[in-house]
Design an enzyme around this catalytic site. Structure first.
Site, PDB file in Angstrom:
ATOM      1  N   HIS A 211       0.824  -1.223   0.000  1.00 26.70           N
ATOM      2  CA  HIS A 211       0.000   0.000   0.000  1.00 26.70           C
ATOM      3  C   HIS A 211       0.855   1.269   0.000  1.00 26.70           C
ATOM      4  O   HIS A 211       0.560   2.240   0.676  1.00 26.70           O
ATOM      5  CB  HIS A 211      -0.937  -0.011   1.207  1.00 26.70           C
TER       6      HIS A 211
ATOM      7  N   HIS B  89      -8.023  -3.687  -9.781  1.00 22.40           N
ATOM      8  CA  HIS B  89      -8.339  -3.277  -8.409  1.00 22.40           C
ATOM      9  C   HIS B  89      -9.852  -3.282  -8.260  1.00 22.40           C
ATOM     10  O   HIS B  89     -10.577  -2.745  -9.092  1.00 22.40           O
ATOM     11  CB  HIS B  89      -7.782  -1.861  -8.214  1.00 22.40           C
TER      12      HIS B  89
END
Length: 384
Positions: free
Chosen positions: A190, A290
């Site tokens: 992330h 995603h």
């Protein structure tokens, strides 16, 4: 057919706010879209309200024309807020066109190249025995690709990268030993690491431990990723924050990454996604979309994934490893993509193939939420 209304709904659904968009027409046909800029929904609503002044009265079939009009005619082109608004609009227009023509969206994208969409699932436990047990459970349910958990990822306030990478690397090695060589294993940091930290993390593991490393560092500077590329052989999966084909440009053209984490709700919708897919195919970059939002995003991405050849796996947050987190939203979306084993069947229903309980959606309110404001132990700001 003319567009008569554009209705954004920024509301709390399940465990998060969702920004849903309904576009209505004078023939009673409507379409649904979704924006992906989590935590900034009100900003996107403002952009949609500006775009609505342009779109009312237009022909919803002119999808490419509308995309160019919204992107190029307002001078301050692009950016994540405007692209997220465009994404929701674009997806809703495809839903309208598919319903009007009586065909699924994937037919509008050229037709299916596959009948089912394989997914990767994500473990939710901290690195350790629980994470490995979750991974084994996912394998028993049919998953052969999964994303494992970095240490301290769920801490609400403090994140120290060096405290995370050592223990995470140790358990990645144990996971590979216990799960075997046939399963695809990756991890998402992330963008919480620096180049040096990401390199150290990779170098603590034997080559072949990980099949992909997702978003290890921030992506504003492609040269930083090129530097990291020279320090590790682990394939990179990046791009979920990209808001246009132009952000993908240096990564694709310079061979920096191997998987595109393209987000149809952030990048400009299906229109832009198809262009990036073709470009990626020419450079042998695979797509790993995603998909952390709601069923409209999932449905749009399933149709997209069905229509492109260079596809690997679609993210799902509906696996048994994450059901306890509260991703179920069946009351709001009575008809939506449902996993069969570890794959999504491709719907042949007209449009996206999603039905929305608009009355229930409209009765919900917006709840302020923001990502954790993480700090290092010395008080300095770090990435979430």
């Amino acid at each position: 057919m003319k567009i008569t209304a554009i209705k954004p709904f920024a509301v709390w659904v399940g465990i998060r706010n969702q920004l849903l968009l309904k576009i209505e027409t004078d023939e009673g046909i409507y379409g649904w879209g979704e924006s992906g800029l989590s935590g900034r929904e009100k900003a996107v609503v403002g952009a949609i309200e500006h775009f609505a002044e342009i779109l009312i009265g237009m022909d919803p079939f002119k999808i490419n024309h509308i995309w160019q009009l919204l992107y190029r005619s307002q001078y301050f082109e692009g950016g994540r807020v405007l692209a997220a608004a465009q994404s929701a609009i674009d997806i809703a227009l495809y839903d309208i066109k598919g319903k009007a023509l009586g065909v699924p969206v994937h037919q509008l994208l050229g037709g299916k190249v596959r009948d089912t969409i394989p997914t990767f699932a994500t473990t939710s436990g901290e690195p350790g025995p629980e994470m490995i047990e979750q991974a084994k459970m996912l394998m028993a349910h049919g998953w052969n690709a999964m994303r494992l958990s970095p240490a301290h990822h769920g801490q609400p306030e403090i994140f120290e990268p060096r405290e995370s990478i050592g223990v995470t690397a140790k358990w990645m090695v144990k996971a590979r030993e216990e799960l075997g060589d046939d399963v695809v294993l990756g991890i998402d940091y992330h963008h919480r690491l620096s180049i040096a930290e990401a390199a150290s993390f990779c170098q603590k593991m034997p080559s072949g431990t990980l099949d992909f490393l997702e978003e290890p560092i921030r992506d504003e500077t492609p040269e930083a990723y090129e530097s990291l590329r020279n320090l590790t052989d682990v394939p990179f999966a990046i791009g979920e924050e990209f808001a246009s084909k132009w952000q993908f440009l240096p990564y694709i053209e310079r061979g920096i990454h191997q998987f595109n984490r393209i987000d149809v709700c952030n990048v400009g919708g299906l229109t832009e996604s198809m262009k990036i897919a073709g470009w990626s195919e020419a450079h042998y970059v695979d797509l790993m979309p995603h998909n952390p939002l709601g069923p409209i995003c999932t449905a749009a991405t399933v149709h997209f994934s069905a229509a492109v050849p260079n596809f690997s796996w679609l993210e799902t947050r509906s696996s048994p490893a994450e059901t306890h987190l509260g991703f179920d939203n069946s009351d709001f979306f009575p008809v939506q993509p449902r996993l069969v084993g570890a794959s999504y069947p491709v719907s042949d229903a007209p449009g996206l193939g999603v039905e929305v309980n608009e009355e229930l959606i409209a009765a919900q309110s917006f709840k302020f939420w923001q990502a954790p404001l993480l700090r290092r132990r010395d008080g300095s700001v770090t990435n979430w």
